[in-house]
Design a protein around this motif. Structure first.
Motif, PDB file in Angstrom:
ATOM      1  N   ILE A 260       0.842  -1.190   0.000  1.00 34.28           N
ATOM      2  CA  ILE A 260       0.000   0.000   0.000  1.00 34.28           C
ATOM      3  C   ILE A 260       0.881   1.245   0.000  1.00 34.28           C
ATOM      4  O   ILE A 260       2.018   1.231   0.474  1.00 34.28           O
ATOM      5  N   ASP A 261       0.326   2.317  -0.554  1.00 31.72           N
ATOM      6  CA  ASP A 261       1.027   3.593  -0.588  1.00 31.72           C
ATOM      7  C   ASP A 261       0.640   4.387   0.657  1.00 31.72           C
ATOM      8  O   ASP A 261      -0.499   4.848   0.795  1.00 31.72           O
ATOM      9  N   GLU A 262       1.589   4.511   1.570  1.00 33.56           N
ATOM     10  CA  GLU A 262       1.310   5.193   2.837  1.00 33.56           C
ATOM     11  C   GLU A 262       0.977   6.669   2.652  1.00 33.56           C
ATOM     12  O   GLU A 262       0.372   7.306   3.522  1.00 33.56           O
ATOM     13  N   THR A 263       1.368   7.225   1.503  1.00 27.95           N
ATOM     14  CA  THR A 263       1.135   8.657   1.260  1.00 27.95           C
ATOM     15  C   THR A 263      -0.183   8.916   0.529  1.00 27.95           C
ATOM     16  O   THR A 263      -0.546  10.065   0.307  1.00 27.95           O
ATOM     17  N   ALA A 264      -0.873   7.844   0.159  1.00 27.14           N
ATOM     18  CA  ALA A 264      -2.124   8.025  -0.585  1.00 27.14           C
ATOM     19  C   ALA A 264      -3.185   8.667   0.297  1.00 27.14           C
ATOM     20  O   ALA A 264      -3.250   8.415   1.504  1.00 27.14           O
ATOM     21  N   ALA A 265      -4.017   9.499  -0.321  1.00 22.65           N
ATOM     22  CA  ALA A 265      -5.091  10.170   0.419  1.00 22.65           C
ATOM     23  C   ALA A 265      -6.103   9.143   0.896  1.00 22.65           C
ATOM     24  O   ALA A 265      -6.461   8.220   0.158  1.00 22.65           O
ATOM     25  N   PRO A 266      -6.568   9.273   2.142  1.00 17.89           N
ATOM     26  CA  PRO A 266      -7.555   8.299   2.650  1.00 17.89           C
ATOM     27  C   PRO A 266      -8.895   8.436   1.942  1.00 17.89           C
ATOM     28  O   PRO A 266      -9.279   9.522   1.521  1.00 17.89           O
ATOM     29  N   ARG A 267      -9.573   7.321   1.814  1.00 14.02           N
ATOM     30  CA  ARG A 267     -10.910   7.341   1.209  1.00 14.02           C
ATOM     31  C   ARG A 267     -11.926   7.751   2.269  1.00 14.02           C
ATOM     32  O   ARG A 267     -11.745   7.522   3.475  1.00 14.02           O
ATOM     33  N   THR A 268     -13.014   8.320   1.831  1.00 13.95           N
ATOM     34  CA  THR A 268     -14.132   8.627   2.734  1.00 13.95           C
ATOM     35  C   THR A 268     -15.363   7.925   2.220  1.00 13.95           C
ATOM     36  O   THR A 268     -15.564   7.794   1.025  1.00 13.95           O
TER      37      THR A 268
END
Length: 274
Positions: A260-268
């Protein structure tokens, strides 16, 4: 050949256009190239030579064409046909005489298919000759259907996803092979060869063999095309749209280090209570 009908003119323009697009897309021919056109005497290589001669006249670059045929000493091979044709259209040519027919008949048991060994012997000889005459490109007459058939043959019988690329550098780096008819379909080429009245020479060594794996695949593709017109065009486009991450080749895509990309924006997620 007299004045072309509307359909004949469309056919000629289509083949020339598609060949021109393939040459441009893959940068097959460059200024100053010496193109060795491998001429077998079949419809495909005749059409390729005809198209390349036309493009030589209209292209913004200068390149040389020399036709080469390999006389494999098949019984009954009409040795005069190709020289007479090439002289009539003013194309410089070479005829390589090499008795691969006897080698194939000696090595391959009766009833077994000879195509594989025959093509390897022919290809090796042509590669060497191209180097000897200083050809910078080797042009082969394979078309879109040949490329698709090879793809399925390799997948069904070889366990690999590969076909015949429109442009290829030999393993030793000494030759670059081009396939100007890569975008053209076999039906058009056959119609064009009839229109141009090319002096076709049949392959007596392997042409009579039935139940070849390639023939089985060809019939399968033709059946698909009859049932779903346009399917072969879609399949050929698929060869140009490869997505390595959606396959399973670890050499093409780094699955091992995929995380997983730790810098990816979280989903809502909006949850609506009912």
């Amino acid at each position: 050949m007299g004045t072309l009908s509307v359909n004949q003119n469309k056919l000629q323009k289509r083949i020339r256009r598609l060949a021109g697009e393939a040459i441009a897309d893959f940068n097959m021919i460059e200024d100053g190239d010496k193109v060795m056109v491998c001429l077998s005497g079949g419809k495909d290589s005749y059409t390729m030579l005809d198209v390349l001669l036309y493009l030589q006249k209209v292209a913004p670059i200068k390149f040389e064409i020399v036709a080469v045929n390999m006389d494999q000493k098949q019984p009954g091979f009409p040795e005069h046909v190709l020289p007479a044709y090439l002289e009539s259209i003013g194309v410089p040519y070479h005829i390589i005489e090499k008795d691969t027919y006897s080698v194939v008949k000696e090595k391959i048991p009766e009833g077994k298919t000879t195509c594989s060994l025959c093509s390897r012997l022919r290809r090796g000889t042509l590669y060497t000759y191209a180097d000897e005459i200083g050809a910078t490109k080797m042009a082969l007459g394979h078309h879109r259907d040949d490329i698709l058939e090879t793809f399925f043959l390799n997948m069904f019988y070889g366990g690999t996803l590969k076909a015949m690329p429109p442009k290829l550098r030999a393993d030793d780096g000494r030759n670059v092979v081009i396939r100007p008819l890569a975008y053209c379909n076999e039906a058009d080429i056959e119609a064009y060869s009839i229109l141009k009245e090319f002096p076709i020479i049949p392959c007596n060594l392997c042409g009579s063999q039935e139940n070849l794996q390639r023939q089985v695949v060809k019939e399968m593709l033709n059946d698909w095309e009859r049932k779903s017109p346009g399917r072969t065009e879609i399949m050929f486009r698929a060869l140009q749209n490869v997505v390595p991450s959606q396959l399973a080749d670890r050499n093409l895509f780094d699955f091992v280090n995929l995380r997983i990309d730790e810098t990816a924006a979280p989903r809502t997620l909006d949850v609506v209570n009912i």
